[in-house]
Write an enzyme that holds these catalytic residues in place. Sequence first.
Site, PDB file in Angstrom:
ATOM      1  N   HIS A   2      -2.337   7.064  -5.196  1.00 60.38           N
ATOM      2  CA  HIS A   2      -2.269   6.192  -4.196  1.00 60.38           C
ATOM      3  C   HIS A   2      -1.840   4.978  -4.709  1.00 60.38           C
ATOM      4  O   HIS A   2      -2.698   4.330  -6.340  1.00 60.38           O
ATOM      5  CB  HIS A   2      -3.643   5.928  -3.756  1.00 60.38           C
ATOM      6  CG  HIS A   2      -4.403   5.002  -2.952  1.00 60.38           C
ATOM      7  ND1 HIS A   2      -4.922   4.422  -3.546  1.00 60.38           N
ATOM      8  CD2 HIS A   2      -4.145   3.793  -2.149  1.00 60.38           C
ATOM      9  CE1 HIS A   2      -5.812   3.324  -3.371  1.00 60.38           C
ATOM     10  NE2 HIS A   2      -4.755   3.031  -2.071  1.00 60.38           N
ATOM     11  N   GLY A  45      -7.710  -4.470  13.663  1.00 61.83           N
ATOM     12  CA  GLY A  45      -6.578  -4.591  14.785  1.00 61.83           C
ATOM     13  C   GLY A  45      -4.796  -4.301  14.115  1.00 61.83           C
ATOM     14  O   GLY A  45      -4.027  -4.808  14.437  1.00 61.83           O
ATOM     15  N   HIS A  77     -20.289  13.473   0.353  1.00 66.25           N
ATOM     16  CA  HIS A  77     -21.006  14.497   1.137  1.00 66.25           C
ATOM     17  C   HIS A  77     -20.774  15.876  -0.255  1.00 66.25           C
ATOM     18  O   HIS A  77     -21.082  16.350   0.157  1.00 66.25           O
ATOM     19  CB  HIS A  77     -20.358  14.719   2.312  1.00 66.25           C
ATOM     20  CG  HIS A  77     -19.209  14.951   2.268  1.00 66.25           C
ATOM     21  ND1 HIS A  77     -17.927  13.620   2.923  1.00 66.25           N
ATOM     22  CD2 HIS A  77     -18.442  15.786   2.774  1.00 66.25           C
ATOM     23  CE1 HIS A  77     -17.432  13.831   3.638  1.00 66.25           C
ATOM     24  NE2 HIS A  77     -17.262  15.074   3.262  1.00 66.25           N
ATOM     25  N   SER A  87       0.607  -1.276   0.130  1.00 58.28           N
ATOM     26  CA  SER A  87       0.012  -0.109   0.283  1.00 58.28           C
ATOM     27  C   SER A  87       0.676   1.464  -0.045  1.00 58.28           C
ATOM     28  O   SER A  87       1.795   1.316   0.876  1.00 58.28           O
ATOM     29  CB  SER A  87      -0.819   0.175   1.360  1.00 58.28           C
ATOM     30  OG  SER A  87      -1.575   1.222   1.356  1.00 58.28           O
TER      31      SER A  87
END
Lengths: 285, 285
Positions: free
Chosen positions: A119, A268, A182, A105
């Site tokens: 990205h 986690g 939004h 990533s």
Amino acid sequence: MTIILDDQQQVAQTWFAELRDQICAEFEKIEAEAGSDAAFEYIPWDRENPDGSPGGGGIQGLMKGKIFEKVGVNISTVGGMFSDEFAGQINGAKDDPRFFATGISLVAHMANPHVPNVHMNTRFLCTTKRWFGGGADLNPAIPNEEDTEEFHARLRSACAAHNPEYYPRFKKWADDYFYIPHRQVHRGVGGIFYDHIELDHESDFDRHFAFTQDVGRAFLDIFPKLVRKRMNMEWTDEEKEQQLIWRGRYAEFNLVYDRGTAFGLKTGGNVDAILMSLPPEAKWK
Amino acid sequence: MTIILDDQQQVAQTWFAELRDQICAEFEKIEAEAGSDAAFEYIPWDRENPDGSPGGGGIQGLMKGKIFEKVGVNISTVGGMFSDEFAGQINGAKDDPRFFATGISLVAHMANPHVPNVHMNTRFLCTTKRWFGGGADLNPAIPNEEDTEEFHARLRSACAAHNPEYYPRFKKWADDYFYIPHRQVHRGVGGIFYDHIELDHESDFDRHFAFTQDVGRAFLDIFPKLVRKRMNMEWTDEEKEQQLIWRGRYAEFNLVYDRGTAFGLKTGGNVDAILMSLPPEAKWK
């Protein structure tokens, strides 16, 4: 904490680590060309499952340079059991919550507002099903049609070598996914996004893996070209301000909508590694 | 777009507007004491329901000053129907998705890292049930025990005048609510948080309304005192940096966990008004 990998998992993990090495070397080379001695710092982290069993871990790679204001390149290999709530949302995990994931990533926040941010993420997931997913999208604060076109063209050719339907489908998927409802705006100028490229048969591994490798190679080919083309351009205070406001939108997308962020926080993962995607500095009006 | 209010709704709306006026006047007075002529800018916004019926609206109040780097004081009065997905999560809306809400919402991001930031929000909600909710919490970048104690003491006395159980219950609620699970830290030093102070009988309105008024008055009494005590303190570059990193945590809480933000974004509220809570500038390491 080490977990035991089967052959497919081992091969995938090894590739993601190799790709990480190649990308980081190239980014450090760009810094050197700009007269900076910035280098990646590598921070390993371990993960333990709630039942105490080994949960894997990862290596967070972080560089703060002259050209790359902040860039994170993370690899991780994790395994365990999804929570009941989360298992129902994941392909093949409803009746058996065990999972394995290995991937890379990357998020780059560039100092110069004329250099596009980017990205990239590719991964191999195993539940009762196995699949590859990933993508790459370009996020310029100040969009430039030429860069957008070159970025898409390179991804298009990577896709075309594997399946004529991939690029149109995965481009649309990126357009649908990298959207901030939004604000009713896209978070960038898109790219490709794909998921659930499933292994219906054991033999599917090689070709699907080859596609995911080619996405990584396409990224490594095109993004440094765009950086080198723009990194010496001058910028104004207004353009830097525009970049900082734009980065606020980026943070909104990642914190409110991004599934990878939610996946990491809910399983986690390492918080610093997950939130490395957040900009070094952002403003809201 | 105007919606028709009954007596309780009208009385509550009028109070929230009065409180807004008093708070904004006091904050402008503080700016004047610091030699600044900063003043609130008021931006009205209208809301239309998806079916085209009047949905109410609000007034976003925004000031960028010398002491208040960015402070938003918003009032709004909205009504309509919750989406099916959202109705099930809201008190009294499961079988009848109609809702009405009027309230005040305030977030202050202070220039000086020694001056605590603050959040205050009180509201009157009507579905098939009616209730008050709200709270206030202090968010210092550099916590100071004396300020924390004074802030809590003033809220404690406001609560004590109404119900001896309120303060301990609502303080704990704030501690539980204003928490960032992925970082395992609280977003500030707490305060009070309350919800569902329900009107079981028509006559309950007066006393529950009186409590919510007293929370607003307590805020107006204590917060300006804390600002005046700290606003002339000097700060270092390191302390400003600490504040910017701390603001990143604040943005994370509001975007990932805050129910008010989700409520606003999911009920088609005004995005700029909802996200006025975000800091003027933030950093992530």
